[in-house]
Design a protein around this motif. Structure first.
Motif, PDB file in Angstrom:
ATOM      1  N   PRO A   1       0.660  -1.248   0.051  1.00 15.58           N
ATOM      2  CA  PRO A   1      -0.013  -0.138  -0.040  1.00 15.58           C
ATOM      3  C   PRO A   1       0.868   1.275  -0.002  1.00 15.58           C
ATOM      4  CG  PRO A   1      -0.038  -1.188   2.145  1.00 15.58           C
ATOM      5  CD  PRO A   1       0.885  -2.032   1.373  1.00 15.58           C
TER       6      PRO A   1
ATOM      7  N   VAL B   1      -1.463   7.803   3.483  1.00 14.88           N
ATOM      8  CA  VAL B   1      -2.742   7.813   3.235  1.00 14.88           C
ATOM      9  C   VAL B   1      -3.409   8.906   4.031  1.00 14.88           C
ATOM     10  CG1 VAL B   1      -3.019   5.684   1.659  1.00 14.88           C
ATOM     11  CG2 VAL B   1      -3.658   6.001   4.103  1.00 14.88           C
TER      12      VAL B   1
ATOM     13  N   LEU C   1      -6.918   5.298   6.855  1.00 15.64           N
ATOM     14  CA  LEU C   1      -6.296   3.684   6.704  1.00 15.64           C
ATOM     15  C   LEU C   1      -7.305   3.063   7.213  1.00 15.64           C
ATOM     16  CD1 LEU C   1      -4.204   1.756   5.968  1.00 15.64           C
ATOM     17  CD2 LEU C   1      -3.258   1.940   8.349  1.00 15.64           C
TER      18      LEU C   1
ATOM     19  N   ALA D   1      -6.381   3.420   2.089  1.00 15.73           N
ATOM     20  CA  ALA D   1      -6.207   2.104   1.924  1.00 15.73           C
ATOM     21  C   ALA D   1      -7.144   1.119   2.740  1.00 15.73           C
ATOM     22  CB  ALA D   1      -4.694   1.771   2.407  1.00 15.73           C
TER      23      ALA D   1
ATOM     24  N   HIS E   1      -7.684  -0.289  -4.247  1.00 16.25           N
ATOM     25  CA  HIS E   1      -7.269   0.269  -2.533  1.00 16.25           C
ATOM     26  C   HIS E   1      -7.253  -0.609  -1.574  1.00 16.25           C
ATOM     27  CE1 HIS E   1      -8.458   4.505  -4.310  1.00 16.25           C
ATOM     28  NE2 HIS E   1      -9.334   3.932  -4.827  1.00 16.25           N
ATOM     29  N   THR E   2      -7.443  -2.084  -2.124  1.00 17.57           N
ATOM     30  CA  THR E   2      -7.494  -3.182  -1.111  1.00 17.57           C
ATOM     31  C   THR E   2      -6.381  -4.054  -1.096  1.00 17.57           C
ATOM     32  OG1 THR E   2      -9.696  -3.066  -1.197  1.00 17.57           O
ATOM     33  CG2 THR E   2      -8.877  -5.181  -0.327  1.00 17.57           C
ATOM     34  N   TRP E   3      -5.477  -4.263  -0.118  1.00 18.05           N
ATOM     35  CA  TRP E   3      -4.603  -5.239  -0.030  1.00 18.05           C
ATOM     36  C   TRP E   3      -5.016  -6.214   0.996  1.00 18.05           C
ATOM     37  CZ3 TRP E   3      -4.110  -0.308  -1.101  1.00 18.05           C
ATOM     38  CH2 TRP E   3      -3.106   0.005  -2.204  1.00 18.05           C
TER      39      TRP E   3
END
Length: 516
Positions: free
Chosen positions: A17, A21, A24, A49, A113-115
């Protein structure tokens, strides 16, 4: 609806990411997806994120795979306010709910935007740069790094994804059959023709029993004490009719409002007239089990209706299985596990090939993240909940713990929207952060004094306390929260603002002309 394959890495292909940001979000389940979708809608200019420790999105609805897994709340209220539930069933299977959550993520472009496989281990607020410094581990590569964020939203639930609560049953190692917890149901477990004992009386047990009753030789729900089991239609013809008449969006909104009022009304009537509520529940149960069933022993709790979460069973399927003799309820205390099953203190022995310990969760509030402010990691149990979503003396931090009297997602949506209102307020005030400061004369009490199932009672010290006045109390009823979080001003004398210019905490009084 069917569950879609989750994205293990963002579509952009980046390995990690961003280093910094605006927001979060921790947890890509129902609450985390809600937080991200609201942010996209209300603050599209902000960077964010979404980090998920597991290797897939969906949270509980991806992890839990035991037979019959389903919602115990209607999907008009469990569904998001901004996304109509279009499925026919009101109490829906887990796979349908998982598909619905992932559809919402897809519709809002959250893959970029996703991990997943990114665990948040710790977060420290720095008063020097007015940022969170968040320690993140990529569990696939076992690498650790830091992400900075202005706002930290935790949507990781309150129980461990990696462990479950199983009491220390004497003799458990002597059992020759299969012993398991439903949180980790094996895909290859064959229950056909087996004798199964399910330990527990909550929603998991009431769901699992009828799901396997037709396949097993017999299934027994073993409970120390009973809970309320209320039959509920799995199809809502009014909601389905409203969608046809007014369209998906308007129909969903009306049905959602209707069901919220239904639950709130049931709760308030039950609290005011518990005897009447008990009689109503008994009448419904008698329509499935007849008048001769031993209700006092097996289906009459010591507490009043809605003092703990009500277990809704679609079309009375649990009661039907018991009435048909395919399943049974035994109320008693375990003496020990034996080679062949379970010996009760009464001397009765329940034979079993499979024992399912549906005994609750291993509680870990806020994803077990170590939260600190300038290095000071005060336990959550020493902090006080503000508006049921922030913590005393912790800047720019929010969390989600859903309702016991309504659907979990109602609280998720309220929190997500309120965070966005706070961000708007900070922008208009020219501030960077806000921090709840409890009044010096306020008394406190433990978390959720009116809702204490075993898994909460054992771990109540892990949860934040609540105060003796708004906004430091955590309402258990949705309409009370709506008044506080949706319609009252965000600004409060108990919410201090932090400015980047001098990094000093400047109070906001009642006359502050800051809107949100």
């Amino acid at each position: 609806m069917t569950a879609k394959n989750s994205v293990s890495k963002p579509a952009t292909g980046t390995a990690s990411p961003p280093a910094e940001v605006d927001v979060l979000i921790v947890g890509a389940g129902v609450s985390g997806i809600s937080a991200a979708c609201h942010l996209q809608q209300m603050h599209p200019q902000r960077t964010f994120a979404l980090l998920e420790a597991r290797n897939a999105t969906g949270g509980t609805w991806d992890q839990f795979r035991y037979p019959g897994i389903r919602s115990d709340s209607d999907l008009q209220t469990f569904g998001y306010r901004f996304k109509p539930w279009t499925g026919n069933k009101s109490l829906a299977p887990g796979a349908d709910i998982l598909g619905y959550i992932r559809e919402a993520a897809d519709e809002h472009g959250l893959a970029d935007h996703t991990w997943t496989s990114h665990r948040v281990d710790a977060a420290d607020w720095s008063s020097e740069d007015l940022r969170w410094h968040v320690t993140v581990t990529n569990t696939e590569t076992d690498t650790t790094f830091t992400v900075k964020a202005t706002w930290l939203s935790t949507a990781a639930g309150f129980f461990s994804q990696d462990s479950a609560y199983i009491p220390d049953f004497p003799g458990r190692d002597d059992f020759k059959g299969t012993f398991l917890h439903p949180q980790f149901w094996p895909e290859d477990l064959d229950v056909r023709g087996k004798k199964v004992v399910v330990i527990g009386s909550g929603a998991t047990a009431a769901t699992l029993v009828p799901a396997i009753a037709d396949d097993v030789e017999h299934v027994t729900m073993l409970q120390r004490s009973p809970g309320y089991i209320l039959p509920f239609p799995d199809v809502d013809p009014i909601a389905n009719g409203l969608r046809k008449a007014f369209g998906a969006k308007a129909g969903h909104a009306i049905a959602r409002w209707k069901n919220i009022q239904l639950y709130v009304g049931m709760y308030r009537i039950s609290q005011r007239y518990p005897g009447l509520a008990r009689k109503f529940i008994r009448k419904l149960q008698e329509s499935y089990l007849g008048a001769d069933f031993d209700y006092d022993t097996h289906l009459t709790p010591r507490y009043n209706p809605w003092d703990q979460r009500m277990c809704l069973v679609p079309n009375g399927d649990f009661l039907k299985s018991v009435g048909a003799g395919k399943a049974s309820i035994v109320t008693g205390h375990i003496d020990r596990i034996t080679e062949k099953g379970i010996l009760l203190k009464s001397g009765e022995e329940l034979e079993a090939d499979i024992i399912v310990s549906a005994t609750g969760f291993d509680i870990q509030p806020f994803g077990n993240i170590r939260i600190s402010v300038d290095g000071d990691a005060k336990p959550f149990g020493e902090r006080i909940s503000f508006r049921g979503m922030m913590l005393s003396d912790v800047p720019n931090f929010s969390y989600v713990i859903g309702y016991t009297t309504n659907s979990w997602t109602l609280k998720s949506d309220l929190v997500a929207e309120h965070v966005c209102r706070i961000l708007t307020m900070l922008d208009e005030a020219g501030a960077v952060a806000c921090v709840p400061r409890p009044p010096a004369d306020m008394e406190t009490e433990q978390f959720s004094p009116h809702f204490r199932p075993g898994y909460i009672e054992r771990n109540v010290h892990l949860f934040p306390k609540q105060g003796d006045r708004a906004p430091w109390r955590s309402p258990v009823v949705y309409d009370e929260d709506v008044r506080e979080m949706k319609y009252k001003p965000v600004v409060s004398r108990d919410l201090e603002l932090l400015y980047r210019a001098n990094a000093l905490a400047l109070g906001v009084d009642d006359k502050a002309e800051v809107s949100a």
